[in-house]
Design an enzyme around this catalytic site. Structure first.
Site, PDB file in Angstrom:
ATOM      1  N   ARG A 191      -8.479  -0.516   4.940  1.00  0.00           N
ATOM      2  CA  ARG A 191      -7.570   0.488   4.362  1.00  0.00           C
ATOM      3  C   ARG A 191      -6.227  -0.126   3.984  1.00  0.00           C
ATOM      4  NH1 ARG A 191      -7.086   6.037   7.513  1.00  0.00           N
ATOM      5  NH2 ARG A 191      -5.666   6.261   5.768  1.00  0.00           N
ATOM      6  N   ARG A 205       1.830  14.371  13.556  1.00  0.00           N
ATOM      7  CA  ARG A 205       2.316  14.180  12.186  1.00  0.00           C
ATOM      8  C   ARG A 205       2.324  15.450  11.347  1.00  0.00           C
ATOM      9  NH1 ARG A 205      -0.242   8.764   9.841  1.00  0.00           N
ATOM     10  NH2 ARG A 205       1.596   8.723   8.525  1.00  0.00           N
ATOM     11  N   LYS A 224       0.836  -1.210   0.000  1.00  0.00           N
ATOM     12  CA  LYS A 224       0.000   0.000   0.000  1.00  0.00           C
ATOM     13  C   LYS A 224       0.862   1.248   0.000  1.00  0.00           C
ATOM     14  CE  LYS A 224      -1.579   1.447   4.143  1.00  0.00           C
ATOM     15  NZ  LYS A 224      -1.314   2.825   4.584  1.00  0.00           N
ATOM     16  N   ASN A 225       1.852   1.293   0.892  1.00  0.00           N
ATOM     17  CA  ASN A 225       2.611   2.538   1.071  1.00  0.00           C
ATOM     18  C   ASN A 225       3.602   2.802  -0.062  1.00  0.00           C
ATOM     19  OD1 ASN A 225       1.148   3.079   3.317  1.00  0.00           O
ATOM     20  ND2 ASN A 225       2.738   2.479   4.790  1.00  0.00           N
ATOM     21  N   ASP A 238       5.398   0.216  11.869  1.00  0.00           N
ATOM     22  CA  ASP A 238       4.154  -0.377  11.360  1.00  0.00           C
ATOM     23  C   ASP A 238       3.992  -1.846  11.751  1.00  0.00           C
ATOM     24  OD1 ASP A 238       3.463   2.029  10.269  1.00  0.00           O
ATOM     25  OD2 ASP A 238       3.952   1.493   8.198  1.00  0.00           O
ATOM     26  N   CYS A 277      -3.839  13.015  13.404  1.00  0.00           N
ATOM     27  CA  CYS A 277      -4.391  11.690  13.123  1.00  0.00           C
ATOM     28  C   CYS A 277      -4.212  10.851  14.373  1.00  0.00           C
ATOM     29  CB  CYS A 277      -3.719  11.047  11.928  1.00  0.00           C
ATOM     30  SG  CYS A 277      -2.105  10.399  12.300  1.00  0.00           S
TER      31      CYS A 277
HETATM   32  C1  EPZ Z   1       4.852   6.674   6.351  1.00  0.00           C
HETATM   33  O1  EPZ Z   1       4.216   7.776   6.976  1.00  0.00           O
HETATM   34  C2  EPZ Z   1       3.843   5.549   6.304  1.00  0.00           C
HETATM   35  N1  EPZ Z   1       2.671   5.979   5.571  1.00  0.00           N
HETATM   36  C3  EPZ Z   1       3.453   5.121   7.714  1.00  0.00           C
HETATM   37  O2  EPZ Z   1       2.594   4.004   7.625  1.00  0.00           O
HETATM   38  C4  EPZ Z   1       4.715   4.731   8.486  1.00  0.00           C
HETATM   39  O3  EPZ Z   1       4.371   4.443   9.811  1.00  0.00           O
HETATM   40  C5  EPZ Z   1       5.728   5.878   8.453  1.00  0.00           C
HETATM   41  O4  EPZ Z   1       6.004   6.264   7.074  1.00  0.00           O
HETATM   42  C6  EPZ Z   1       7.060   5.534   9.104  1.00  0.00           C
HETATM   43  O5  EPZ Z   1       7.613   4.408   8.481  1.00  0.00           O
HETATM   44  C7  EPZ Z   1       2.679   5.980   4.249  1.00  0.00           C
HETATM   45  O6  EPZ Z   1       3.652   5.632   3.609  1.00  0.00           O
HETATM   46  C8  EPZ Z   1       1.427   6.389   3.564  1.00  0.00           C
HETATM   47  P1  EPZ Z   1       7.229   9.946   8.291  1.00  0.00           P
HETATM   48  P2  EPZ Z   1       4.831   9.234   6.916  1.00  0.00           P
HETATM   49  O7  EPZ Z   1       7.141  11.236   7.547  1.00  0.00           O
HETATM   50  O8  EPZ Z   1       5.549   9.425   5.625  1.00  0.00           O
HETATM   51  C9  EPZ Z   1       7.732  13.230  11.755  1.00  0.00           C
HETATM   52  C10 EPZ Z   1       0.611   2.749   8.025  1.00  0.00           C
HETATM   53  O9  EPZ Z   1       0.094   2.222   9.032  1.00  0.00           O
HETATM   54  N2  EPZ Z   1       7.602  14.245  10.696  1.00  0.00           N
HETATM   55  O10 EPZ Z   1       8.371   9.049   7.999  1.00  0.00           O
HETATM   56  O11 EPZ Z   1       3.769  10.192   7.270  1.00  0.00           O
HETATM   57  C11 EPZ Z   1       6.451  12.459  11.978  1.00  0.00           C
HETATM   58  O12 EPZ Z   1       5.554  13.155  12.799  1.00  0.00           O
HETATM   59  C12 EPZ Z   1       1.220   4.131   8.089  1.00  0.00           C
HETATM   60  O13 EPZ Z   1       0.623   2.188   6.906  1.00  0.00           O
HETATM   61  C13 EPZ Z   1       7.813  15.589  11.002  1.00  0.00           C
HETATM   62  O14 EPZ Z   1       8.101  15.958  12.139  1.00  0.00           O
HETATM   63  O15 EPZ Z   1       5.870   9.132   8.112  1.00  0.00           O
HETATM   64  C14 EPZ Z   1       6.941  11.169  12.560  1.00  0.00           C
HETATM   65  O16 EPZ Z   1       7.174  11.355  13.934  1.00  0.00           O
HETATM   66  C15 EPZ Z   1       1.017   4.788   9.399  1.00  0.00           C
HETATM   67  N3  EPZ Z   1       7.671  16.521  10.008  1.00  0.00           N
HETATM   68  C16 EPZ Z   1       8.299  10.974  11.859  1.00  0.00           C
HETATM   69  O17 EPZ Z   1       8.654  12.254  11.324  1.00  0.00           O
HETATM   70  C17 EPZ Z   1       7.357  16.172   8.712  1.00  0.00           C
HETATM   71  O18 EPZ Z   1       7.253  17.068   7.860  1.00  0.00           O
HETATM   72  C18 EPZ Z   1       8.274   9.965  10.700  1.00  0.00           C
HETATM   73  O19 EPZ Z   1       7.182  10.246   9.837  1.00  0.00           O
HETATM   74  C19 EPZ Z   1       7.175  14.806   8.417  1.00  0.00           C
HETATM   75  C20 EPZ Z   1       7.311  13.863   9.420  1.00  0.00           C
END
Ligand code: EPZ
Length: 427
Positions: free
Chosen positions: A407, A130, A22-23, A315, A125
């Site tokens: 989802r 996030r 999915k991701n 995840d 969320c």
């Molecule tokens: C992706 O989310 C995945 N989603 C998530 O899977 C997964 O848990 C996550 O990566 C980590 O591996 C998709 O790919 C659609 P991040 P993403 O940006 O890209 C912080 C699932 O269950 N951050 O790597 O949103 C953030 O808050 C989902 O399938 C900032 O501070 O994750 C988090 O603490 C849930 N500022 C950390 O970085 C930003 O601008 C990592 O988030 C962006 C992120």
């Protein structure tokens, strides 16, 4: 609302085909905005999130054709053809973005191709606040003027984007992907330092290369992109879902069963395989994927900490906690990626688990058995962790809010039922 009824106690045994990730699929679909030509994607999972993103793309002017289930990678995955001949609308409205945060991934491609975009801020969320500040910082470095107004991100680059060095202070999958996509059409060279190395980022990068992008360092923490004038069409098969594979590995382990995960890739799950091994679960690479079997007796308590790839994936944290709740001994589980990702804990405790949360860590004291209960969860991975606990529990469990599972898990009940689980959906 649909529910899932599970009668626990049966070992999960047999073959489980692993769907496309999915991701990865969501990001690769967003990349269709970067070209006027057709992007043909195969091995797409049949999931609600894919439909949500298809709706977002359609309202930007992407023509989408679904070609049914065509065999790919040894099992049926859907084929989708996406053609963004013209970007007819650069606004991604709140109504669509709030349904799925990944919609923010249209931002980079829209600014790069159309010169501007207005994308709703995704908001909070269930698993944490996030923010998207890193996405915005990265695009600003490439020359986009970014402003937050009326709950929307307004990004403009009327004269196009230019290459730059983007150094991320922390690893973000989404920010890496947004900047990577934008940089493919920027003038000159972009270097993304401290890039996310998740296999889904690699899958996107490989698809972009097939479309004509010039990217070096795929799979490493430094991506170097030479911008090109235009990208073209391509064909790409989505990589198998490592999180789905890890989830079913736990299903076998928690029930004392044995499964073949068809299509699963060991190189995407090294840390998980190592951790399961220490817990007493053997995961062996085969010609068709991975074979998972629990050694005799109970699994053992193992400490883990979630980390960006190649570390233990956030995840899979909830699913691993379900396994540890019936382990011999204790396990300390520390979540370092998201600040609120223990929502499954109170529900697991209702099933007889003994878990105490202290800040970002949870102490799990393994019990000899769990008992069935009616439970619910507020996000995808938390929900599936309750399904896993229910498979191991004595008696009947009802898992509410099944739409979370829809989802992210294609055919969850069918895949588990085919391996002997007593599981059914109640409409
Ligand atoms: C992706 O989310 C995945 N989603 C998530 O899977 C997964 O848990 C996550 O990566 C980590 O591996 C998709 O790919 C659609 P991040 P993403 O940006 O890209 C912080 C699932 O269950 N951050 O790597 O949103 C953030 O808050 C989902 O399938 C900032 O501070 O994750 C988090 O603490 C849930 N500022 C950390 O970085 C930003 O601008 C990592 O988030 C962006 C992120």
């Amino acid at each position: 609302m649909d529910k899932i009824r599970i009668r626990g106690g049966r070992p999960i045994e047999g073959e489980i085909p692993i769907s496309g990730a999915k991701n990865a699929a969501l990001k690769v679909m967003a990349a269709s905005l970067l070209t006027a030509d057709t992007l043909r994607l195969s091995n797409l999972p049949h999931l609600a999130d894919i439909t949500t993103l298809a709706n977002v793309l359609a309202q930007h002017g992407v023509e989408i054709h679904m070609n049914g289930a065509v065999g790919d990678g040894g099992h049926a995955g859907r084929v989708l053809e996406l053609t963004a001949r013209e970007i007819t609308n650069t606004r991604a409205p709140y109504d669509l973005v709030r349904k799925m945060r990944a919609s923010v991934l249209v931002l980079g491609p829209l600014v790069a191709r159309a010169g501007h975009a207005e994308v709703s801020l995704p908001g909070g969320c269930a698993i944490g606040t996030r923010p998207v500040d890193l996405h915005l910082q990265g695009l600003s470095a490439l020359g986009a003027e970014v402003e937050l107004r009326d709950g929307y991100i307004h990004a403009h680059a009327p004269k196009g984007l230019h290459g730059a060095e983007v150094v991320f202070p922390l690893v973000s999958v989404g920010a890496t992907e947004n900047v990577l996509m934008a940089a493919t059409l920027a003038k000159g060279e972009t270097r993304i330092v401290n890039a996310a190395r998740e296999p889904e980022v690699g899958d996107l990068a490989e698809c972009l290369v097939k479309m004509g992008a010039r990217i070096e360092g795929i799979g490493t923490d430094t991506l170097t992109i030479q911008g090109v004038e235009r990208l073209g069409g391509a064909e790409h098969a989505i990589t198998p879902d490592r999180i789905e594979a890890g989830t079913y590995a736990v299903a076998a382990a928690i029930t004392g069963g044995e499964v073949d995960l068809i299509g699963a890739r060991a190189d995407h799950l090294r840390t998980t395989i190592e951790v399961l091994g220490r817990a007493g679960v053997a995961v062996v690479e085969t010609e068709r994927g991975l074979h998972v079997a629990r050694a005799n007796g109970r699994v053992k308590g193992v400490d883990i900490m979630t980390e960006p790839f190649p570390g233990f994936p956030t995840d899979l944290q909830a699913q691993f906690m379900a396994l540890m709740s019936v382990a011999e001994g204790a396990s300390m589980i520390t979540e370092t990626i998201f600040e609120n990702r223990f929502m499954h804990v109170p529900e697991m405790c209702r099933m007889g688990a003994n878990i105490n949360v202290h800040g970002a860590s949870a102490m799990v004291r393994g019990q000899t058995k769990l008992a069935g209960a009616e439970v619910m969860a507020t996000d995808l991975r938390a929900s599936v962790s309750l399904v896993l606990a229910a498979l191991a529990a004595e008696g009947e469990s009802i898992v509410n809010r099944v739409y979370h599972l829809d989802r992210g898990y294609e055919g969850l009940e069918a895949k588990l039922a085919a391996c002997g689980a007593e599981i059914e959906r109640i409409k």
